[in-house]
Design a protein around this motif. Structure first.
Motif, PDB file in Angstrom:
ATOM      1  N   LEU A  97       0.828  -1.204   0.000  1.00 21.43           N
ATOM      2  CA  LEU A  97       0.000   0.000   0.000  1.00 21.43           C
ATOM      3  C   LEU A  97       0.861   1.252   0.000  1.00 21.43           C
ATOM      4  O   LEU A  97       0.597   2.210  -0.733  1.00 21.43           O
ATOM      5  CB  LEU A  97      -0.917  -0.009   1.228  1.00 21.43           C
ATOM      6  CG  LEU A  97      -2.030  -1.053   1.239  1.00 21.43           C
ATOM      7  CD1 LEU A  97      -2.715  -1.065   2.599  1.00 21.43           C
ATOM      8  CD2 LEU A  97      -3.036  -0.799   0.131  1.00 21.43           C
ATOM      9  N   LEU A  98       1.909   1.241   0.826  1.00 21.70           N
ATOM     10  CA  LEU A  98       2.777   2.407   0.909  1.00 21.70           C
ATOM     11  C   LEU A  98       3.520   2.635  -0.393  1.00 21.70           C
ATOM     12  O   LEU A  98       3.589   3.758  -0.912  1.00 21.70           O
ATOM     13  CB  LEU A  98       3.765   2.241   2.060  1.00 21.70           C
ATOM     14  CG  LEU A  98       4.782   3.370   2.235  1.00 21.70           C
ATOM     15  CD1 LEU A  98       4.076   4.694   2.466  1.00 21.70           C
ATOM     16  CD2 LEU A  98       5.728   3.057   3.392  1.00 21.70           C
ATOM     17  N   LEU A  99       4.082   1.579  -0.960  1.00 16.54           N
ATOM     18  CA  LEU A  99       4.865   1.731  -2.177  1.00 16.54           C
ATOM     19  C   LEU A  99       3.995   2.108  -3.377  1.00 16.54           C
ATOM     20  O   LEU A  99       4.423   2.873  -4.237  1.00 16.54           O
ATOM     21  CB  LEU A  99       5.639   0.435  -2.461  1.00 16.54           C
ATOM     22  CG  LEU A  99       6.782   0.176  -1.484  1.00 16.54           C
ATOM     23  CD1 LEU A  99       7.319  -1.234  -1.658  1.00 16.54           C
ATOM     24  CD2 LEU A  99       7.895   1.188  -1.680  1.00 16.54           C
ATOM     25  N   ASP A 100       2.780   1.593  -3.424  1.00 21.23           N
ATOM     26  CA  ASP A 100       1.862   2.017  -4.483  1.00 21.23           C
ATOM     27  C   ASP A 100       1.606   3.516  -4.385  1.00 21.23           C
ATOM     28  O   ASP A 100       1.580   4.242  -5.387  1.00 21.23           O
ATOM     29  CB  ASP A 100       0.539   1.259  -4.372  1.00 21.23           C
ATOM     30  CG  ASP A 100       0.577  -0.094  -5.053  1.00 21.23           C
ATOM     31  OD1 ASP A 100       1.527  -0.334  -5.831  1.00 21.23           O
ATOM     32  OD2 ASP A 100      -0.315  -0.912  -4.816  1.00 21.23           O
ATOM     33  N   THR A 101       1.405   3.990  -3.155  1.00 18.34           N
ATOM     34  CA  THR A 101       1.149   5.414  -2.945  1.00 18.34           C
ATOM     35  C   THR A 101       2.360   6.261  -3.332  1.00 18.34           C
ATOM     36  O   THR A 101       2.236   7.283  -4.011  1.00 18.34           O
ATOM     37  CB  THR A 101       0.779   5.684  -1.477  1.00 18.34           C
ATOM     38  OG1 THR A 101      -0.393   4.938  -1.147  1.00 18.34           O
ATOM     39  CG2 THR A 101       0.507   7.161  -1.246  1.00 18.34           C
ATOM     40  N   LEU A 102       3.551   5.821  -2.890  1.00 19.45           N
ATOM     41  CA  LEU A 102       4.761   6.572  -3.211  1.00 19.45           C
ATOM     42  C   LEU A 102       5.018   6.586  -4.714  1.00 19.45           C
ATOM     43  O   LEU A 102       5.531   7.565  -5.258  1.00 19.45           O
ATOM     44  CB  LEU A 102       5.964   5.978  -2.480  1.00 19.45           C
ATOM     45  CG  LEU A 102       5.940   6.055  -0.955  1.00 19.45           C
ATOM     46  CD1 LEU A 102       7.199   5.446  -0.372  1.00 19.45           C
ATOM     47  CD2 LEU A 102       5.775   7.491  -0.486  1.00 19.45           C
ATOM     48  N   GLY A 103       4.688   5.489  -5.390  1.00 24.95           N
ATOM     49  CA  GLY A 103       4.887   5.431  -6.831  1.00 24.95           C
ATOM     50  C   GLY A 103       4.009   6.409  -7.588  1.00 24.95           C
ATOM     51  O   GLY A 103       4.387   6.909  -8.640  1.00 24.95           O
ATOM     52  N   ARG A 104       2.824   6.692  -7.031  1.00 26.94           N
ATOM     53  CA  ARG A 104       1.912   7.622  -7.701  1.00 26.94           C
ATOM     54  C   ARG A 104       2.181   9.069  -7.315  1.00 26.94           C
ATOM     55  O   ARG A 104       1.832   9.983  -8.058  1.00 26.94           O
ATOM     56  CB  ARG A 104       0.458   7.273  -7.345  1.00 26.94           C
ATOM     57  CG  ARG A 104      -0.040   5.941  -7.892  1.00 26.94           C
ATOM     58  CD  ARG A 104      -1.550   5.844  -7.751  1.00 26.94           C
ATOM     59  NE  ARG A 104      -1.980   6.017  -6.354  1.00 26.94           N
ATOM     60  CZ  ARG A 104      -2.135   5.017  -5.497  1.00 26.94           C
ATOM     61  NH1 ARG A 104      -1.871   3.784  -5.872  1.00 26.94           N
ATOM     62  NH2 ARG A 104      -2.548   5.245  -4.263  1.00 26.94           N
ATOM     63  N   ARG A 105       2.782   9.275  -6.150  1.00 27.13           N
ATOM     64  CA  ARG A 105       2.909  10.630  -5.625  1.00 27.13           C
ATOM     65  C   ARG A 105       4.327  10.891  -5.132  1.00 27.13           C
ATOM     66  O   ARG A 105       4.573  11.046  -3.941  1.00 27.13           O
ATOM     67  CB  ARG A 105       1.913  10.839  -4.480  1.00 27.13           C
ATOM     68  CG  ARG A 105       0.463  10.618  -4.899  1.00 27.13           C
ATOM     69  CD  ARG A 105      -0.481  10.743  -3.730  1.00 27.13           C
ATOM     70  NE  ARG A 105      -1.855  10.475  -4.128  1.00 27.13           N
ATOM     71  CZ  ARG A 105      -2.881  10.425  -3.279  1.00 27.13           C
ATOM     72  NH1 ARG A 105      -2.672  10.655  -1.996  1.00 27.13           N
ATOM     73  NH2 ARG A 105      -4.093  10.167  -3.712  1.00 27.13           N
ATOM     74  N   GLU A 106       5.242  10.931  -6.063  1.00 28.41           N
ATOM     75  CA  GLU A 106       6.623  11.248  -5.704  1.00 28.41           C
ATOM     76  C   GLU A 106       6.706  12.669  -5.177  1.00 28.41           C
ATOM     77  O   GLU A 106       6.122  13.591  -5.740  1.00 28.41           O
ATOM     78  CB  GLU A 106       7.516  11.090  -6.939  1.00 28.41           C
ATOM     79  CG  GLU A 106       8.965  11.436  -6.667  1.00 28.41           C
ATOM     80  CD  GLU A 106       9.779  11.467  -7.937  1.00 28.41           C
ATOM     81  OE1 GLU A 106      10.955  11.838  -7.856  1.00 28.41           O
ATOM     82  OE2 GLU A 106       9.234  11.137  -9.005  1.00 28.41           O
ATOM     83  N   ARG A 107       7.460  12.842  -4.085  1.00 30.37           N
ATOM     84  CA  ARG A 107       7.533  14.169  -3.463  1.00 30.37           C
ATOM     85  C   ARG A 107       8.967  14.501  -3.066  1.00 30.37           C
ATOM     86  O   ARG A 107       9.718  13.617  -2.641  1.00 30.37           O
ATOM     87  CB  ARG A 107       6.655  14.212  -2.200  1.00 30.37           C
ATOM     88  CG  ARG A 107       5.190  14.016  -2.467  1.00 30.37           C
ATOM     89  CD  ARG A 107       4.390  14.137  -1.197  1.00 30.37           C
ATOM     90  NE  ARG A 107       4.614  15.412  -0.521  1.00 30.37           N
ATOM     91  CZ  ARG A 107       3.915  15.826   0.529  1.00 30.37           C
ATOM     92  NH1 ARG A 107       2.954  15.062   1.011  1.00 30.37           N
ATOM     93  NH2 ARG A 107       4.171  16.984   1.087  1.00 30.37           N
ATOM     94  N   PRO A 108       9.344  15.767  -3.167  1.00 33.01           N
ATOM     95  CA  PRO A 108      10.672  16.174  -2.694  1.00 33.01           C
ATOM     96  C   PRO A 108      10.735  16.272  -1.177  1.00 33.01           C
ATOM     97  O   PRO A 108      11.815  16.320  -0.598  1.00 33.01           O
ATOM     98  CB  PRO A 108      10.860  17.557  -3.339  1.00 33.01           C
ATOM     99  CG  PRO A 108       9.473  18.082  -3.479  1.00 33.01           C
ATOM    100  CD  PRO A 108       8.612  16.885  -3.799  1.00 33.01           C
ATOM    101  N   ASP A 109       9.562  16.319  -0.537  1.00 37.08           N
ATOM    102  CA  ASP A 109       9.502  16.443   0.924  1.00 37.08           C
ATOM    103  C   ASP A 109       8.579  15.379   1.507  1.00 37.08           C
ATOM    104  O   ASP A 109       7.626  15.689   2.228  1.00 37.08           O
ATOM    105  CB  ASP A 109       9.040  17.839   1.334  1.00 37.08           C
ATOM    106  CG  ASP A 109       7.691  18.201   0.716  1.00 37.08           C
ATOM    107  OD1 ASP A 109       7.191  17.435  -0.136  1.00 37.08           O
ATOM    108  OD2 ASP A 109       7.136  19.240   1.115  1.00 37.08           O
TER     109      ASP A 109
END
Length: 202
Positions: free
Chosen positions: A18-30
């Motif tokens: 779940l976390l990695l799916d979210t990070l893959g869709r919403r890359e953030r500098p912060d």
């Protein structure tokens, strides 16, 4: 709620997936913020995942396997999240310990869990673990996330800088990609859908 939300998929998903799916869709500098010297400093998605991969590689090098216990004796900080994700991603079990835990209860928790590795955050936690280490036959290695110059050293101690080095250049980041692909593949239980390209962008 996303348009493609599927409650059945959610029930079958792991925390890491779940976390990695979210990070893959919403890359953030912060992705995370932490305070150093009174200044809030960002940790990007790329840096976070690269350090998770490095931590997982370190745990593997230390012999951690599925079902092993790894303790995290720390307050809430970015290193806690990185360690937790690396532990769970390898199929090991996180043994979270309250940062102000008494020596007596700390001894019981580490003995009963048979934790092989212990992440710890500061001098207070280190002094407690050091005082009881001789009574912990299963505890093989300690990984302190203390600042350089303050962290203890020894044959059975792995510094945070060694366990989770910060990768800043494209070449350094690419060194992580092969392992990261395998690491995410394992965590997704043969359902690899994460965009690995975000790991290589600087």
């Amino acid at each position: 709620m996303p348009d493609n939300y599927n409650p059945d998929q959610l029930r079958q998903a792991t925390i890491n997936r779940l976390l990695l799916d979210t990070l893959g869709r919403r890359e953030r500098p912060d992705l995370l913020l932490h305070k150093q010297g009174g200044v809030w400093r960002p940790i990007s998605t790329q840096s976070f995942l690269a350090r998770v991969a490095a931590l997982a590689a370190t745990l593997q090098r230390l012999g951690i396997q599925k079902g092993d216990r790894v303790a995290v004796f720390s307050e809430n900080q970015p290193e806690w999240s990185m360690a937790d994700m690396a532990i769970l991603g390898l199929g090991a079990l996180n043994v979270p310990i309250y940062p102000a835990e008494s020596v007596e209860r700390l001894t019981y928790i580490l003995q009963h869990s048979e934790a092989r590795v212990c992440f710890l955050s500061g001098a207070e936690q280190w002094e407690k673990v050091k005082a009881i280490w001789s009574s912990l036959p299963h505890l093989e290695t300690v990984v302190p996330s203390m600042p350089a110059g303050e962290a203890p050293a020894g044959r059975r101690i792995v510094s945070w800088a060694e366990a989770a080095p910060a990768r800043k250049t494209r070449n350094e980041m690419k060194m992580t990609v092969d392992f990261m692909e395998w690491f995410l593949y394992v965590m997704f239980f043969n359902d690899f859908r994460f965009n690995i390209n975000i790991i290589t962008r600087c």
